[in-house]
Enzyme design. Structure first.
Site, PDB file in Angstrom:
ATOM      1  N   GLY A 254       0.564  -1.338  -0.061  1.00 15.80           N
ATOM      2  CA  GLY A 254       0.066  -0.079   0.044  1.00 15.80           C
ATOM      3  C   GLY A 254       0.775   1.198  -0.137  1.00 15.80           C
ATOM      4  O   GLY A 254       2.097   1.090   0.181  1.00 15.80           O
ATOM      5  N   GLY A 256       1.920   5.581   1.024  1.00 14.95           N
ATOM      6  CA  GLY A 256       1.822   6.678   2.089  1.00 14.95           C
ATOM      7  C   GLY A 256       2.727   6.106   3.255  1.00 14.95           C
ATOM      8  O   GLY A 256       3.597   5.152   3.163  1.00 14.95           O
ATOM      9  N   CYS A 283       5.811  -5.333   1.774  1.00 17.29           N
ATOM     10  CA  CYS A 283       5.954  -3.823   1.379  1.00 17.29           C
ATOM     11  C   CYS A 283       5.203  -2.945   2.651  1.00 17.29           C
ATOM     12  O   CYS A 283       5.557  -3.371   3.663  1.00 17.29           O
ATOM     13  CB  CYS A 283       5.111  -3.640   0.042  1.00 17.29           C
ATOM     14  SG  CYS A 283       5.309  -1.867  -0.578  1.00 17.29           S
ATOM     15  N   LEU A 284       4.147  -2.368   2.284  1.00 11.63           N
ATOM     16  CA  LEU A 284       3.481  -1.906   3.699  1.00 11.63           C
ATOM     17  C   LEU A 284       3.282  -2.509   4.489  1.00 11.63           C
ATOM     18  O   LEU A 284       3.213  -2.362   5.987  1.00 11.63           O
ATOM     19  CB  LEU A 284       2.377  -0.532   3.313  1.00 11.63           C
ATOM     20  CG  LEU A 284       1.687  -0.081   4.325  1.00 11.63           C
ATOM     21  CD1 LEU A 284       2.648   1.148   4.745  1.00 11.63           C
ATOM     22  CD2 LEU A 284       0.551   0.660   3.897  1.00 11.63           C
ATOM     23  N   GLN A 287       6.230  -3.370   6.732  1.00 11.00           N
ATOM     24  CA  GLN A 287       6.568  -2.268   7.447  1.00 11.00           C
ATOM     25  C   GLN A 287       5.498  -2.126   8.608  1.00 11.00           C
ATOM     26  O   GLN A 287       5.882  -1.776   9.867  1.00 11.00           O
ATOM     27  CB  GLN A 287       6.322  -0.720   6.630  1.00 11.00           C
ATOM     28  CG  GLN A 287       7.268  -0.909   5.633  1.00 11.00           C
ATOM     29  CD  GLN A 287       7.140   0.294   4.492  1.00 11.00           C
ATOM     30  OE1 GLN A 287       6.123   0.919   4.535  1.00 11.00           O
ATOM     31  NE2 GLN A 287       7.635   0.053   3.643  1.00 11.00           N
ATOM     32  N   ASN A 325       8.586  -1.503  -4.860  1.00 13.34           N
ATOM     33  CA  ASN A 325       7.805  -0.091  -5.062  1.00 13.34           C
ATOM     34  C   ASN A 325       7.335   0.497  -3.555  1.00 13.34           C
ATOM     35  O   ASN A 325       6.568   0.318  -3.155  1.00 13.34           O
ATOM     36  CB  ASN A 325       6.387  -0.413  -5.872  1.00 13.34           C
ATOM     37  CG  ASN A 325       5.601   0.982  -5.654  1.00 13.34           C
ATOM     38  OD1 ASN A 325       6.048   2.195  -5.254  1.00 13.34           O
ATOM     39  ND2 ASN A 325       4.373   1.032  -5.995  1.00 13.34           N
ATOM     40  N   GLY A 327       8.927   3.846  -0.732  1.00  7.26           N
ATOM     41  CA  GLY A 327       9.583   5.205  -0.497  1.00  7.26           C
ATOM     42  C   GLY A 327       9.862   5.358   1.040  1.00  7.26           C
ATOM     43  O   GLY A 327      10.585   6.299   1.545  1.00  7.26           O
ATOM     44  N   PHE A 328       9.525   4.370   1.637  1.00  3.83           N
ATOM     45  CA  PHE A 328       9.746   4.236   3.139  1.00  3.83           C
ATOM     46  C   PHE A 328      10.408   2.830   3.568  1.00  3.83           C
ATOM     47  O   PHE A 328      10.099   1.703   2.426  1.00  3.83           O
ATOM     48  CB  PHE A 328       8.484   4.201   3.951  1.00  3.83           C
ATOM     49  CG  PHE A 328       7.807   5.824   3.977  1.00  3.83           C
ATOM     50  CD1 PHE A 328       7.959   6.697   5.121  1.00  3.83           C
ATOM     51  CD2 PHE A 328       6.942   6.118   3.085  1.00  3.83           C
ATOM     52  CE1 PHE A 328       7.383   7.815   4.825  1.00  3.83           C
ATOM     53  CE2 PHE A 328       6.407   7.311   2.855  1.00  3.83           C
ATOM     54  CZ  PHE A 328       6.747   8.321   3.791  1.00  3.83           C
ATOM     55  N   HIS A 367       7.954  -7.160  -3.749  1.00  2.81           N
ATOM     56  CA  HIS A 367       6.616  -7.603  -4.153  1.00  2.81           C
ATOM     57  C   HIS A 367       6.819  -9.057  -5.108  1.00  2.81           C
ATOM     58  O   HIS A 367       7.041  -9.260  -5.915  1.00  2.81           O
ATOM     59  CB  HIS A 367       5.717  -6.748  -5.240  1.00  2.81           C
ATOM     60  CG  HIS A 367       5.164  -5.656  -4.641  1.00  2.81           C
ATOM     61  ND1 HIS A 367       4.226  -4.995  -5.228  1.00  2.81           N
ATOM     62  CD2 HIS A 367       5.792  -4.950  -3.573  1.00  2.81           C
ATOM     63  CE1 HIS A 367       4.217  -3.715  -4.552  1.00  2.81           C
ATOM     64  NE2 HIS A 367       4.958  -3.662  -3.361  1.00  2.81           N
ATOM     65  N   GLU A 369       5.026 -11.388  -5.893  1.00  2.00           N
ATOM     66  CA  GLU A 369       3.830 -11.830  -6.752  1.00  2.00           C
ATOM     67  C   GLU A 369       4.547 -11.688  -8.313  1.00  2.00           C
ATOM     68  O   GLU A 369       3.709 -11.989  -9.449  1.00  2.00           O
ATOM     69  CB  GLU A 369       2.717 -11.277  -6.692  1.00  2.00           C
ATOM     70  CG  GLU A 369       2.187 -10.088  -7.325  1.00  2.00           C
ATOM     71  CD  GLU A 369       3.117  -8.788  -6.923  1.00  2.00           C
ATOM     72  OE1 GLU A 369       2.999  -7.838  -7.633  1.00  2.00           O
ATOM     73  OE2 GLU A 369       3.868  -8.837  -5.942  1.00  2.00           O
TER      74      GLU A 369
END
Length: 389
Positions: A254, A256, A283-284, A287, A325, A327-328, A367, A369
């Site tokens: 995700g 943000g 990913c998110l 995190q 993908n 940015g954090f 990712h 997948e």
């Protein structure tokens, strides 16, 4: 790119699009796709293929994607290559060469028309190498991308708009792109000429997938690995998840700032860990798992985006080529005792995987997948479903 210390370069003849950075830099080009303007963070993606998947990945919400590969749009678009149909992804894209007519037997619609129908702005004729270098040196900037067939742009106003945008840090976008209602996932793996198979409804381990802005192919790969999947919104409570009697819980990708999303996501994950329910995050979601375990996250200088990122697996030193993908990242200097780093980026040493000792809980930053991207990491879906019994 114009030097931000001086007045921006004048509009060249024929320019119908522009990218205006918050520092005053201006890149002129030829607009395509939707008309109008959009604000977001400018990033770059190093993949050579899969631009339709990139543009419909909810993880790109609030971002303008610069494609480093110069020829984007050549194979057109089609309904089967969408990663999400109903939520926003990238607000626009920047490419080097003009988009040509599609040259692929699967093409249904040219990229230009496809972008226009979805309100996404394209900009071609830009020196994407210079823009990418700028991002690498100075970090991902906020910017406005604009397209006007008449070439009329109020540059000072666009600079002011780019400066006024608060940026992704501190922004919770998961609730913006997450689905609104719980649903059984029905889709299986795609086959040429057959489309997507339906998900079997036999006696499979039940996975509850929390949607923070998931790509559809992640759910399809859980099915491929042997799971039955129920997808729930990002802000679903622990009580609701437990009532579904999951054999395991998946935490999706995700957009943000993970710290902002963690306000409501972390309590759910901590409740799952306390009950020893298997958890897998991507990913998110990775995190979120890190935050729930006591680590911290950090905004990256430029982020990692593309289908060719090398990641080292500590257990056996195998290098996986991955699709990324983000940015954090999870700050690997803040991993508490009992949280083991399992994978690391060979580009910059940033964290790309963790496991929690004594729990069936792990996450990866990339990712697996592979949509688009290599398939080195599909084993992670099998690993997770194998934990479920």
């Amino acid at each position: 790119m114009a030097d931000p210390a001086h007045t921006h370069a004048p509009k060249p003849a024929g320019a119908t699009g522009v990218l205006v950075l918050a520092d005053g830099s201006v890149a002129w080009g030829r607009g395509f796709g939707a008309e109008g303007k959009a604000v977001g963070e400018v990033c770059f993606n190093t993949a050579m293929t899969g631009y339709q998947e990139v543009m419909t990945d909810p993880s790109y919400a609030g971002q303008v994607v610069t494609f480093t590969f110069p020829h984007i749009g050549n194979v057109g678009t089609n309904p089967e290559d969408m990663e999400s149909h109903d939520v926003p992804g990238a607000v626009g894209c920047v490419v080097r060469e003009d988009v040509t007519e599609p040259a692929n037997f699967r093409a249904i619609e040219p990229l230009q028309a496809w972008l226009a129908a979805r309100g996404k702005i394209g900009l071609s004729g830009v020196d994407t190498r210079a823009l990418t270098r700028r991002i690498r040196l100075l970090g991902a900037p906020n910017a406005v991308i604009a397209h006007d067939p008449e070439g009329n742009f109020d540059i000072p106003a666009l600079i002011a708009e780019a400066k006024a945008w608060p940026g992704l840090e501190g922004m919770d976008l998961a609730r913006v792109v997450s689905r609104d209602e719980q649903a059984d996932w029905e889709g299986g793996i795609w086959h040429l000429g057959q489309g997507y198979a339906r998900s079997p409804r036999d006696a499979r381990p039940h996975v509850v997938a929390v949607d923070y802005g998931a790509k559809d192919n992640i759910f399809r790969n859980l099915v491929r690995a042997g799971a039955r999947v129920t997808v729930v919104p990002a802000e679903t409570s622990l009580e609701t998840v437990l009532a579904l009697e999951p054999a395991g819980v998946f935490l999706s990708n995700g957009p943000g700032d993970p710290a902002a999303t963690g306000v409501y996501a972390v309590p759910l994950i901590q409740g799952l860990l306390e009950r020893d329910i298997p958890v897998f995050g991507i990913c998110l979601g990775h995190q979120m798992l890190g935050l729930a375990a006591g680590a911290k996250t950090v905004k990256m200088h430029q982020g990692h985006r593309g289908a060719n990122h090398p990641v080292k697996r500590h257990a056996d030193s195998v290098v996986e080529i991955t699709s990324m993908n983000h940015g954090f990242a999870v700050d690997n200097s803040t991993l508490p005792e009992g949280v083991v780093e399992t994978h690391v980026s060979l580009f910059d040493g940033s964290n790309c995987g963790i496991e929690i000792a004594g729990k069936k809980a792990f996450g990866v930053q990339y990712h697996p997948e592979a949509s688009p991207g290599p398939q080195d990491s599909f084993y992670l879906f099998e690993k997770f479903v194998g934990m479920l019994g």
